[in-house]
Design an enzyme around this catalytic site. Structure first.
Site, PDB file in Angstrom:
ATOM      1  N   GLU A   1     -47.672  79.632   8.959  1.00  0.00           N
ATOM      2  CA  GLU A   1     -46.386  80.204   8.581  1.00  0.00           C
ATOM      3  C   GLU A   1     -45.776  79.553   7.347  1.00  0.00           C
ATOM      4  O   GLU A   1     -44.807  80.070   6.783  1.00  0.00           O
ATOM      5  CB  GLU A   1     -45.411  80.110   9.767  1.00  0.00           C
ATOM      6  CG  GLU A   1     -45.782  81.077  10.896  1.00  0.00           C
ATOM      7  CD  GLU A   1     -44.910  80.933  12.132  1.00  0.00           C
ATOM      8  OE1 GLU A   1     -44.175  79.951  12.218  1.00  0.00           O
ATOM      9  OE2 GLU A   1     -44.986  81.817  13.002  1.00  0.00           O
TER      10      GLU A   1
ATOM     11  N   GLU B   1     -62.197  69.607  23.570  1.00  0.00           N
ATOM     12  CA  GLU B   1     -61.218  68.540  23.374  1.00  0.00           C
ATOM     13  C   GLU B   1     -61.755  67.161  23.757  1.00  0.00           C
ATOM     14  O   GLU B   1     -61.144  66.149  23.431  1.00  0.00           O
ATOM     15  CB  GLU B   1     -59.948  68.825  24.175  1.00  0.00           C
ATOM     16  CG  GLU B   1     -60.095  68.718  25.680  1.00  0.00           C
ATOM     17  CD  GLU B   1     -58.750  68.905  26.366  1.00  0.00           C
ATOM     18  OE1 GLU B   1     -58.309  67.941  27.025  1.00  0.00           O
ATOM     19  OE2 GLU B   1     -58.156  69.987  26.255  1.00  0.00           O
TER      20      GLU B   1
END
Length: 268
Positions: free
Chosen positions: A79, A110
């Site tokens: 963004e 992860e």
């Protein structure tokens, strides 16, 4: 050691609750998040200051994380170009498991303590840059490994975690610890912890971009004009700054490509 994000919910028998009660209790828990963020403001301030300083000197901001934390980093990074008109590679979000993991969980991604640094090499990360690890639990090996290697290469390191005294925060030179407590749904850190991380990311990227001169007054003067809504918003901003009528302001905005350039051209 049991972290608070993993502690049992303050509520039980959720499946027996009426919908109204479920929503009320979730809302009550959510209201505690901004208060937890407020306690971390001094830590956030330090992270913003070092990030802005590095970026003013030509550095970039990197986020690494897994699952919800990784996705939030990718969202914040993606963004920045449309909001502030910066290059797409100035703020970079990397998620464990690669872009596939944005939509679909990648098992055990992860848990690889070496992969984050491998992922970062694709961007030639260096000592001008800042690396922020995002991990609700503060225990994610992917994030710990990335921060550890970044420290060895004199890269400024920060983190956003939702427990105190975590391994991730121990690795970060500029840790941000927002202690959000037990989730309404036990261990579901996409809820309060995710909300806290989103709030901190909003603060970090927005405050940094303000420091970099990407905002004038309270306006996004460098935003990308990528749809009709933003063109209309930009036109109004040019009108407010110049006193031009709508048609002339729209023409000038289209000619110059940004609110800042349009206003500067008019004031020459």
């Amino acid at each position: 050691m049991e972290f608070t994000t993993e502690k049992s919910s303050n509520y039980n028998n959720l499946e027996l609750m009426p919908v109204k009660e479920i929503l009320q209790h979730m809302n009550e828990e959510d209201q505690t998040v901004p208060l937890a963020v407020a306690k971390a403001l001094p830590q956030i301030e330090k992270l913003v200051e070092v990030t802005a300083a590095r970026m003013k000197a030509g550095g970039r901001l990197f986020y690494i994380g897994a699952g919800t934390s990784g996705r939030l980093g990718v969202v914040d990074a993606s963004e920045c170009p449309p909001t502030f008109g910066v290059p797409f590679d100035m703020v970079v979000g990397i998620i464990a498991g690669g872009d596939t993991a944005i939509r679909k969980s990648v098992e055990y991604a992860e848990d690889d303590i070496e992969q984050a640094w491998i992922d970062l090499q694709e961007f030639n990360i260096n000592d001008k840059d800042v690396l922020v690890g995002i991990a609700a639990s503060g225990t994610t090996p992917y994030v710990i490994g990335g921060l550890k290697m970044a420290n060895q290469h004199n890269i400024a390191t920060g983190c956003i975690v939702c427990n105190s005294g975590s391994p991730v925060a121990a690795e970060a030179k500029y840790p941000v610890e927002v202690v959000t407590g037990p989730e309404f749904l036990t261990g579901s850190t996409r809820m309060k912890a995710g909300t806290a991380q989103k709030l901190v990311l909003n603060m970090l990227s927005t405050a940094t971009m303000i420091q970099l001169g990407k905002v004038k007054g309270n306006r996004m003067v460098d935003m990308q004009l990528s749809n009709n809504k933003l063109v209309d918003r930009g036109t109004r901003m040019v009108m407010n700054e110049t006193g031009l009528d709508e048609q002339t302001a729209a023409k000038l905005l289209k000619q110059e490509g940004s609110v800042r350039k349009a206003v500067d051209f008019y004031k020459k």
